[in-house]
Every structure is written in C-alpha cells, then in structure tokens.
Design an enzyme around this catalytic site. Structure first.
Site: not given
Ligand SMILES: NC(=O)c1ccc[n+]([C@@H]2O[C@H](COP(=O)([O-])OP(=O)(O)OC[C@H]3O[C@@H](n4cnc5c(N)ncnc54)[C@H](OP(=O)(O)O)[C@@H]3O)[C@@H](O)[C@H]2O)c1
Length: 315
Positions: A137, A164, A167, A180
């Site tokens: 990743y 970030p 989160l 997480h």
């Molecule tokens: N969560 C954390 O602690 C954290 C920390 C640091 C950075 N980040 C970054 O923040 C960003 C968002 O993370 P998040 O926590 O919001 O993740 P999340 O809740 O899993 O949301 C990811 C979204 O991306 C969509 N997605 C994934 N693959 C896709 C595809 N092939 N086509 C279309 N949509 C797709 C998913 O759709 P589905 O709902 O259909 O699966 C979901 O709506 C990421 O880049 C992550 O690296 C997150």
C-alpha cells in the site's frame, strides 16, 4: 477555488470523501461530481478517460483507495498495490490528458520509513525501509505522490498531495478484523459490553504510540490546500501529538461504558513503535486541527451507534 467550479470527489462514499463533500457544501460549493464504484470503476482507465472527456472537472480530489488495517494489508498485498496504483495512474494521467488544472492526491503517513526519526517531516521520504506489514500500500501511495509531483514539474499543472495520519470519524469502516485500530476497538468494546464479556483481548503490548486526526479536520485541510495558489508538492496532515494504544483503549473502554478487563496479546503484530507526523509545513500555510482526540472519539462512538441503529454501518 470558485464555488462554481465543478469538483470531482473520487471516493465520495468513503469516510474521507463523505467528509470532504460535507465541508465543500458547508463552504458553498454546489457543483460536485460524485460517482459510485458501480457507476465508475477507477481501476478502469478507459472508463476514467471517458468520464473526464464528458464531465471536464475544474478540480479533482483523490479520496478513493483500497484501504484497510494490518490484517487486510498482510492478507491482500497484491490487490492493495494493484488497485491503488491503478487508481492513482488513471486519475492523475487522465486529469492531465483532459486539461484538469488542479488535483489533490491523498496518500498516508505509512509512506515514511519504519525507523524514521519522530516526528516525521516530509523530507524523510525515501530515506529508509518501509514498515513490512503495509509495504504494498505504501509503495502505491509513494508512486501517486511522485506522479502528481512530476506531472506538475513537466506540465505545470497544479497537482499536489496530502499525507494524512490515522483518521477516524463518521462513516468509518467497522469490519471485525480488516478495519483500523480505532473503529475495531469501538466495535469490540461495544459488543463486549452488550454480551457482558468479562474481558477484551487486544493485539500487541499497548505501548506503540499513534496519532489520530478527526476526518472533519482533514476535510477542512483538503479544501484549504485546494484553495492555495502555490501549495507545496506534498504536506503532512495530522495533529502533531500522539498517544499510546493503551491510552486509546482505556478511553474507548470509558466512552463505551465497558466495565470488564483489558488483556494484551503480545504474540500479535503491532506495527511501528511510533508514528507521529511533523505538521510544520501545513501549519505554515495557515491550517491547524480543531478536534481534540478524546472529544473526537466520544463523538465517533455516537456516530457508530447511530449508523448501527440506521443499518448503514460499513463493515
Ligand atoms: N482511513 C484512514 O485512517 C486513512 C489514513 C491516512 C490516509 N487515508 C487515505 O484517505 C483516502 C480515503 O480513505 P478512507 O478512509 O476514506 O477509505 P474508505 O472509507 O475505504 O473509502 C474509499 C472509497 O474509495 C472507493 N473506491 C475504492 N476503490 C474504488 C474503485 N476501484 N472505483 C471506485 N471507487 C473506489 C470506495 O468505494 P466502495 O465504498 O464501493 O468500496 C470508498 O468509497 C485514501 O487515499 C487513504 O489512503 C486514510
């Protein structure tokens, strides 16, 4: 950014994407382009090109990704690197090909070396080995950051990135093993209280230190960065303070009203000893976090209860 700018929020259904949509609407942005995975699979380069050709967004936020905890990263490394590389390449190259002037790519603090000195500044990127438990990743996220940086350098487009820290908040993912640490804990303690379990067992020793940023603070940071005339190529986004996993567990126990015993399973992996971001660079642009972790965790437990009650818990 002009409130009339058509903005594509890739991943608007996810925790971060939904928070950015809330914040943009709160700030009066009205032309948001939103597509579910079933409407637009971001791993499909041809479909992404067709979307850009038709919709011509004025700005793009990349909040879509394959995301998960230690267990998921260790079990599905091939999917994590392929899907996250494809999403970054399709959205960044497609944006350039269709004249999108502005794009913000979201990575994660796991891009920095496992044993980087703490707090980790942006300059420690690519100075040492990565944490093995989420290397696939992390490499995809480093590639995304560099794609944005080099498209900006070669083509003069305003593509930049934000990294970030961990989160949490409304709309998080609550799978028992693939989520997480914080959402997993909230669910574990809540269910233990409901079932009257005498103890809750947690992975590791409780001593690793982590930083937690409420997703609404991140959303404000994203809109702030997208309004800067000359943002840095990439910036860390965090609170600048960390806590031990044990402190977190004790607060979650109190917030959920669980009265049983906490047991630590030290035979399980616990990731890097400490992960704290230096946030001087984004602070110098005028952004700072507002939600303190104890308050944020208490609010998030209420979100969890409401999402459960309304049958929209992501798990
Ligand atoms: N969560 C954390 O602690 C954290 C920390 C640091 C950075 N980040 C970054 O923040 C960003 C968002 O993370 P998040 O926590 O919001 O993740 P999340 O809740 O899993 O949301 C990811 C979204 O991306 C969509 N997605 C994934 N693959 C896709 C595809 N092939 N086509 C279309 N949509 C797709 C998913 O759709 P589905 O709902 O259909 O699966 C979901 O709506 C990421 O880049 C992550 O690296 C997150």
């Amino acid at each position: 950014m002009n409130p009339e700018t058509p903005i594509f929020i890739a991943g608007h259904g996810g925790m971060v994407g939904a928070a950015v949509v809330r914040e943009l609407r709160r700030q009066g942005f009205s032309r948001l382009l939103l597509r579910t995975r079933f409407e637009l699979d971001l791993c499909n380069g041809r479909a992404v090109e067709e979307f850009y050709r038709k919709e011509r967004p004025g700005a793009v936020l990349v909040a879509a990704a394959r995301v998960g905890g230690i267990h998921a990263n260790q079990t599905y490394p091939a999917e994590f690197i392929r899907e996250n590389l494809a999403i970054a390449l399709n959205l960044i190259h497609g944006a350039h090909r269709h004249g999108v002037p502005r794009l913000l790519f979201l990575g994660s603090s796991c891009i920095y070396p496992r044993s980087a000195s703490q707090p980790m500044s942006e300059d420690c990127l690519l100075t040492g080995p990565l944490e093995p438990t989420n290397e696939a990743y992390a490499i995809a996220k480093i590639a995304g950051l560099k794609l944005a940086q080099f498209y900006r350098r070669q083509h003069g487009v305003l593509f930049h990135s934000a990294m970030p820290t961990n989160l949490y908040g409304p709309g998080d993912f609550y799978h028992p093993t693939n989520s997480h640490v914080l959402p997993a804990m909230l669910r574990r303690f809540h269910e233990a209280r409901e079932q009257g379990a005498p103890q809750v067992t947690l992975w590791g020793s409780g001593s690793p230190r982590r930083e937690f940023l409420h997703v609404d603070d991140l959303a404000r940071a994203c809109v702030h960065l997208m309004s800067l005339a000359d943002p840095p190529d990439w910036v860390n986004v965090g609170t600048g303070t960390d806590i031990s996993i044990r402190e977190l567990a004790e607060h979650v126990r109190d917030v959920t009203g669980y009265g049983g015993e906490l047991v630590w399973d030290t035979s399980r992996p616990e990731g890097t000893p400490r992960k704290l971001l230096c946030i001087d660079r984004i602070a110098a642009t005028g952004w700072s976090p507002r939600i303190e972790w104890r308050e944020g965790v208490a609010r998030t437990y209420q979100n969890y209860l409401q999402e459960r009650a309304e049958g929209r818990l992501r798990e």
